[in-house]
Design an enzyme around this catalytic site. Structure first.
Site, PDB file in Angstrom:
ATOM      1  N   CYS A  19      27.895  48.816  16.577  1.00 41.41           N
ATOM      2  CA  CYS A  19      28.136  47.803  15.563  1.00 41.41           C
ATOM      3  C   CYS A  19      28.691  48.450  14.288  1.00 41.41           C
ATOM      4  O   CYS A  19      28.157  49.472  13.858  1.00 41.41           O
ATOM      5  CB  CYS A  19      26.823  47.075  15.269  1.00 41.41           C
ATOM      6  SG  CYS A  19      26.974  45.698  14.140  1.00 41.41           S
ATOM      7  N   PRO A  20      29.762  47.909  13.745  1.00 39.55           N
ATOM      8  CA  PRO A  20      30.418  46.633  14.030  1.00 39.55           C
ATOM      9  C   PRO A  20      31.644  46.752  14.936  1.00 39.55           C
ATOM     10  O   PRO A  20      32.376  45.779  15.099  1.00 39.55           O
ATOM     11  CB  PRO A  20      30.839  46.157  12.642  1.00 39.55           C
ATOM     12  CG  PRO A  20      31.245  47.435  11.956  1.00 39.55           C
ATOM     13  CD  PRO A  20      30.241  48.476  12.472  1.00 39.55           C
TER      14      PRO A  20
END
Length: 81
Positions: A19-20
């Protein structure tokens, strides 16, 4: 692989990304697709179990199927408007 996932017109391998990055790559890939086309996303980041459904809801795409009981996770989305 489940039959529903084998119907995807596009495929995105997000294995090893955290993430992201997976959602950023999904967004970039979806931009290049035509409305109604489908994308298979393969990922192993646990955050995708929350992020991919949220992305679809926020961007008006359809989450057709997901398999998150074990890694790699699989998501099949259909591009909306």
């Amino acid at each position: 692989m489940n039959d529903v996932f084998s119907t995807a017109q596009h495929k995105l391998d997000a294995l090893g990304l955290r993430c992201p990055e997976p959602v950023m790559m999904v967004r970039k890939t979806v931009r290049q697709m035509a409305q109604g086309e489908t994308l298979l996303i393969i990922a192993d980041d646990p955050a995708t179990t929350r992020d991919i459904p949220s992305f679809c809801e926020f961007m008006d795409h359809t989450l057709i199927a997901s398999e998150t009981s074990q890694t790699p996770y699989q998501y099949l989305i259909k591009k909306g408007l």
